[in-house]
Design an enzyme around this catalytic site. Structure first.
Site, PDB file in Angstrom:
ATOM      1  N   LYS A   1      45.819  51.011  37.946  1.00  0.00           N
ATOM      2  CA  LYS A   1      44.601  51.259  37.383  1.00  0.00           C
ATOM      3  C   LYS A   1      43.361  51.712  38.280  1.00  0.00           C
ATOM      4  O   LYS A   1      42.936  52.687  38.052  1.00  0.00           O
ATOM      5  CB  LYS A   1      44.104  49.799  36.807  1.00  0.00           C
ATOM      6  CG  LYS A   1      44.911  49.248  35.611  1.00  0.00           C
ATOM      7  CD  LYS A   1      44.433  48.056  35.084  1.00  0.00           C
ATOM      8  CE  LYS A   1      44.254  46.887  36.076  1.00  0.00           C
ATOM      9  NZ  LYS A   1      45.458  46.098  36.693  1.00  0.00           N
TER      10      LYS A   1
ATOM     11  N   ARG B   1      40.185  40.943  30.121  1.00  0.00           N
ATOM     12  CA  ARG B   1      41.355  40.181  30.634  1.00  0.00           C
ATOM     13  C   ARG B   1      42.047  39.249  29.877  1.00  0.00           C
ATOM     14  O   ARG B   1      43.147  38.698  29.756  1.00  0.00           O
ATOM     15  CB  ARG B   1      41.234  39.414  31.986  1.00  0.00           C
ATOM     16  CG  ARG B   1      40.966  40.354  33.161  1.00  0.00           C
ATOM     17  CD  ARG B   1      42.262  40.797  33.648  1.00  0.00           C
ATOM     18  NE  ARG B   1      42.661  40.441  35.368  1.00  0.00           N
ATOM     19  CZ  ARG B   1      42.106  41.228  36.080  1.00  0.00           C
ATOM     20  NH1 ARG B   1      41.257  42.059  36.131  1.00  0.00           N
ATOM     21  NH2 ARG B   1      42.606  40.760  37.402  1.00  0.00           N
TER      22      ARG B   1
ATOM     23  N   ARG C   1      43.685  42.818  50.683  1.00  0.00           N
ATOM     24  CA  ARG C   1      42.940  41.606  49.975  1.00  0.00           C
ATOM     25  C   ARG C   1      43.653  40.402  49.821  1.00  0.00           C
ATOM     26  O   ARG C   1      44.802  40.409  49.967  1.00  0.00           O
ATOM     27  CB  ARG C   1      43.087  42.030  48.339  1.00  0.00           C
ATOM     28  CG  ARG C   1      42.009  43.011  48.016  1.00  0.00           C
ATOM     29  CD  ARG C   1      41.698  43.626  47.003  1.00  0.00           C
ATOM     30  NE  ARG C   1      42.222  42.596  45.745  1.00  0.00           N
ATOM     31  CZ  ARG C   1      42.396  43.133  44.404  1.00  0.00           C
ATOM     32  NH1 ARG C   1      42.337  44.526  44.032  1.00  0.00           N
ATOM     33  NH2 ARG C   1      42.782  42.304  43.460  1.00  0.00           N
TER      34      ARG C   1
ATOM     35  N   ARG D   1      49.216  35.851  39.854  1.00  0.00           N
ATOM     36  CA  ARG D   1      48.170  36.836  39.099  1.00  0.00           C
ATOM     37  C   ARG D   1      49.274  37.258  38.020  1.00  0.00           C
ATOM     38  O   ARG D   1      48.785  37.535  36.855  1.00  0.00           O
ATOM     39  CB  ARG D   1      47.593  37.948  39.794  1.00  0.00           C
ATOM     40  CG  ARG D   1      46.552  37.215  40.774  1.00  0.00           C
ATOM     41  CD  ARG D   1      46.139  38.157  41.779  1.00  0.00           C
ATOM     42  NE  ARG D   1      46.052  39.539  41.641  1.00  0.00           N
ATOM     43  CZ  ARG D   1      45.680  40.470  42.244  1.00  0.00           C
ATOM     44  NH1 ARG D   1      46.489  40.641  43.430  1.00  0.00           N
ATOM     45  NH2 ARG D   1      45.287  41.855  42.035  1.00  0.00           N
TER      46      ARG D   1
HETATM   47  P1  AMP Z   1      41.281  42.786  40.103  1.00  0.00           P
HETATM   48  O1  AMP Z   1      40.738  43.520  41.246  1.00  0.00           O
HETATM   49  O2  AMP Z   1      41.031  43.500  38.822  1.00  0.00           O
HETATM   50  O3  AMP Z   1      42.729  42.574  40.413  1.00  0.00           O
HETATM   51  O4  AMP Z   1      40.541  41.387  39.900  1.00  0.00           O
HETATM   52  C1  AMP Z   1      40.812  40.301  41.082  1.00  0.00           C
HETATM   53  C2  AMP Z   1      40.356  39.074  40.704  1.00  0.00           C
HETATM   54  O5  AMP Z   1      39.078  39.152  39.914  1.00  0.00           O
HETATM   55  C3  AMP Z   1      41.451  38.732  39.414  1.00  0.00           C
HETATM   56  O6  AMP Z   1      42.601  37.928  39.881  1.00  0.00           O
HETATM   57  C4  AMP Z   1      40.503  37.346  38.517  1.00  0.00           C
HETATM   58  O7  AMP Z   1      40.490  36.536  39.418  1.00  0.00           O
HETATM   59  C5  AMP Z   1      39.074  38.357  38.819  1.00  0.00           C
HETATM   60  N1  AMP Z   1      38.723  39.208  37.655  1.00  0.00           N
HETATM   61  C6  AMP Z   1      38.316  40.428  37.757  1.00  0.00           C
HETATM   62  N2  AMP Z   1      38.101  40.803  36.526  1.00  0.00           N
HETATM   63  C7  AMP Z   1      38.282  39.752  35.616  1.00  0.00           C
HETATM   64  C8  AMP Z   1      38.087  39.540  34.273  1.00  0.00           C
HETATM   65  N3  AMP Z   1      37.878  40.560  33.371  1.00  0.00           N
HETATM   66  N4  AMP Z   1      38.317  38.150  33.767  1.00  0.00           N
HETATM   67  C9  AMP Z   1      38.503  37.279  34.658  1.00  0.00           C
HETATM   68  N5  AMP Z   1      38.698  37.437  36.050  1.00  0.00           N
HETATM   69  C10 AMP Z   1      38.519  38.402  36.404  1.00  0.00           C
END
Ligand code: AMP
Length: 237
Positions: free
Chosen positions: A35, A110, A180, A191
């Site tokens: 993504k 999500r 990260r 995750r």
């Molecule tokens: P990502 O960069 O999209 O992998 O997001 C990193 C972390 O941010 C995720 O593992 C969640 O803890 C949090 N996060 C990001 N987007 C969302 C969302 N739409 N709903 C809930 N938590 C989110």
């Protein structure tokens, strides 16, 4: 009407001129599915801003805002941040002027509850598409644990599949690369579990509406997959 292709190839002057409604493209798929990798080029092709809820949280964490401090405890454990925090932050972002013609959403929704809240807010005012990047779990662990993200612009690189030209430096902006905290294997496993239980049901949710869900096989080189993304979007209109 093939508005996406028209925009891409410059046949249309602007997105607004061919498609009255703003276009919202949701990028879906498990962590590491691509993504973030394809969001930048796609944002460029469609001339729409890329909005990543994960990036917005990381920015809040860096700036030590109250939202960032609350979100950090969930993110560090690989859990989802509660919906009310996510929705407030996102709705605030998409109310900005640069989102008037549409935007790409990366990492949102999500959960089905987030999707419903979002769809309710959009009503019929926008054209909604969900691009699902499909990859098996086994491929994801290698992709994510080798991932390096840019501290400045968030662009992901990969030690093996997309190594930076200069070690430790982002190819796009020259910013410093780092791993990260939530890309460590133990957090990644959590995750993935969260993805399968809470996010995957979105596929069934979006497939109820004809033409909304578009599948992209995300195995292959960055270029191959991006080509498939463009073909899939063009074929959809
Ligand atoms: P990502 O960069 O999209 O992998 O997001 C990193 C972390 O941010 C995720 O593992 C969640 O803890 C949090 N996060 C990001 N987007 C969302 C969302 N739409 N709903 C809930 N938590 C989110």
């Amino acid at each position: 009407m093939c508005s996406l292709l028209a925009v891409r190839t410059g046949e249309a002057l602007s997105h607004a001129s061919v498609e009255a409604k703003p276009l919202v493209v949701i990028l879906m798929g498990p962590p590491g599915a691509g993504k973030g990798t394809h969001a930048g080029p796609l944002s460029h092709e469609l001339a729409l801003p890329h909005i990543s809820t994960g990036d917005l949280f990381r920015e809040n964490i860096r700036n030590q805002t109250p939202l960032g401090l609350k979100a950090k405890e969930f993110i560090d454990q690989g859990k989802l941040v509660p919906d009310d925090l996510v929705l407030d932050m996102l709705f605030n972002r998409i109310s900005k002027d640069d989102c008037k013609q549409g935007y790409l959403l990366d990492g949102f929704p999500r959960t089905v509850a987030q999707a419903q809240a979002f769809e309710q807010r959009l009503g019929s005012s926008s054209t909604l598409l969900a691009l699902h990047f499909a990859v098996e779990d086994e491929a994801l662990v290698e992709r994510i644990t080798g991932r390096l993200s840019c501290k400045q612009c968030s662009r992901p690189h990969h030690l093996k599949f997309d190594p930076p030209k200069a070690p430790g430096q982002c190819d796009s902006c020259g910013g410093p690369l780092y791993q990260r905290d939530d890309d460590r294997e133990e957090v990644l496993r959590k995750r993935l579990e969260v993805y399968h239980t809470q996010t995957e049901p979105l596929i069934a949710h979006f497939s109820k509406k004809e033409g909304l869900l578009l599948e992209v096989d995300s195995i292959g080189s960055k270029e191959e997959v991006f080509h498939r993304v463009l073909e899939t979007l063009d074929a959809s209109h």
